[in-house]
Scaffold this active site. Structure first.
Site, PDB file in Angstrom:
ATOM      1  N   HIS A  21     162.843  51.062  86.513  1.00 49.62           N
ATOM      2  CA  HIS A  21     162.753  51.322  87.951  1.00 49.62           C
ATOM      3  C   HIS A  21     163.062  50.009  88.661  1.00 49.62           C
ATOM      4  CE1 HIS A  21     159.864  54.644  86.565  1.00 49.62           C
ATOM      5  NE2 HIS A  21     161.022  55.201  86.874  1.00 49.62           N
ATOM      6  N   GLU A  24     160.459  47.656  90.553  1.00 47.32           N
ATOM      7  CA  GLU A  24     159.260  47.179  89.857  1.00 47.32           C
ATOM      8  C   GLU A  24     159.617  45.817  89.256  1.00 47.32           C
ATOM      9  OE1 GLU A  24     158.053  50.367  87.247  1.00 47.32           O
ATOM     10  OE2 GLU A  24     157.858  51.782  88.914  1.00 47.32           O
ATOM     11  N   HIS A 116     156.732  48.135  83.374  1.00 52.81           N
ATOM     12  CA  HIS A 116     156.610  48.816  84.659  1.00 52.81           C
ATOM     13  C   HIS A 116     155.511  48.185  85.508  1.00 52.81           C
ATOM     14  CE1 HIS A 116     159.135  52.422  83.830  1.00 52.81           C
ATOM     15  NE2 HIS A 116     158.839  52.114  82.578  1.00 52.81           N
ATOM     16  N   TYR A 164     157.160  63.774  79.307  1.00 51.24           N
ATOM     17  CA  TYR A 164     158.548  63.737  79.730  1.00 51.24           C
ATOM     18  C   TYR A 164     159.333  62.759  78.866  1.00 51.24           C
ATOM     19  CZ  TYR A 164     156.548  59.848  82.455  1.00 51.24           C
ATOM     20  OH  TYR A 164     155.880  58.715  82.829  1.00 51.24           O
ATOM     21  N   GLU A 178     152.230  49.216  81.943  1.00 56.47           N
ATOM     22  CA  GLU A 178     152.059  49.281  83.399  1.00 56.47           C
ATOM     23  C   GLU A 178     151.077  48.187  83.806  1.00 56.47           C
ATOM     24  OE1 GLU A 178     153.192  51.298  85.839  1.00 56.47           O
ATOM     25  OE2 GLU A 178     154.068  53.032  84.799  1.00 56.47           O
TER      26      GLU A 178
END
Length: 313
Positions: A21, A24, A116, A164, A178
């Site tokens: 992303h 980020e 992330h 996913y 994260e």
């Protein structure tokens, strides 16, 4: 007879992904730094490759260009014909799969660390996709112990319908990282330092494992996803309530039935339903408004790993 000792192949190829992303920034800047000077991530006998996964999104400092790169690594997208009108991230997923996969091939990547940031108050978080993976449970135990007293949480995304196709899923051992809270498009020195330490400890673990160290049985506390909760909405699909102040920034804290969860714009409190304690994560995550997710409910449990040691390939 039950065996409490597992042999695993030595680790040869590791990738560190930043910019899945593009807004980020911790992973983006760490990977860019390591591409220029990668001394701190090198380990004897190990190939470690830092890699910017979504360069167009990084350049624009946006989450993605056409669609979320961290959701398209399924067989359907990876098998699509490479046409000009294919979404950019789908084409990029195919390129990444070619470079680091394909999964289960002879040359596919052993471990992918996908870096992330979250705007939620989640601190250091490791994402685990398989509750039976002895190697990753052992690695996460090592990282958590090495980071102490700094907390490090494990988010178990194992679920029959909520899982996913992540960017890291092409590796034998996928690891999501994260660290937050950090706003999109912003760098924070403390968050950068924490992510840097996670990678250091992970690579140290791999090096110890490769040189024959045996890791005894261990146990870790994890938070397993139950369901995702959307914001209250009107008939037009517009949000009509915000995260309640009592829940804001309370990731990983117990949330009991009847506790405030949302606050409507006219001042009405909406409590948690159900009959059991849950633990919220990704509370009010900025990137998840489009995904209709205000937070995710998790349950706390303990995972056990057998003793592991390496075997030469």
């Amino acid at each position: 007879m039950t065996s409490y000792r597992v042999s695993e192949d030595t680790i040869k190829k590791v990738a560190i992904f930043g910019g899945t992303h593009g807004n980020e920034l911790t992973g983006v800047y760490l990977v860019k730094h390591w591409l220029e000077n990668g001394a701190e991530i090198q380990r004897t006998g190990l190939e470690v490759k830092p890699f910017i996964t979504n360069p167009r999104a990084v350049k624009k400092c946006t989450r993605y260009i056409d669609c979320d790169l961290n959701r398209v690594f399924d067989l359907e997208n990876l098998g699509k014909e490479m046409l000009e009108d294919l979404p950019y991230e789908v084409r990029r997923a195919q390129e990444i799969n070619h470079l680091f996969g394909p999964k289960d091939s002879e040359d596919f990547c052993d471990i992918i660390f996908d870096l992330h940031n979250t705007t939620a108050n989640m601190g250091c978080t490791l994402i685990l996709e398989d509750s039976r993976n002895n190697f990753l449970i052992q690695m996460f135990h090592y990282i958590k112990t090495s980071l102490a007293p700094l907390p490090c949480y494990v988010y178990l995304t194992e679920h029959p319908s909520l899982k996913y196709a992540t960017t890291r899923s092409i590796a034998k051992y996928p690891v999501g990282i994260e660290v937050g809270p950090q706003p999109q498009g912003v760098l924070r020195a403390d968050i950068l330092d924490q992510m840097r330490k996670i990678i250091k400890h992970a690579l140290d673990f791999i090096q110890k494992f490769n040189t024959g160290k045996e890791f005894p049985p261990c146990a870790i506390e994890v938070y397993k996803i139950i369901e995702k909760v959307d914001y209250p909405r009107n008939e037009n699909g517009e949000i009509i309530a915000v995260i309640h102040p009592n829940l804001q920034d309370q990731d990983w804290k117990p949330l009991r039935p009847g506790d405030p969860v949302f606050l409507t714009l006219d001042g009405k409190t909406i409590p948690l339903g159900g009959d059991c304690i849950v633990y919220p994560v990704f509370v009010n995550e900025a990137a998840y408004y489009e995904k209709k997710e205000a937070f995710a409910k998790t349950t706390k449990l303990t995972l056990n790993a057998k003793s592991i040691h390496s075997t030469l390939r």
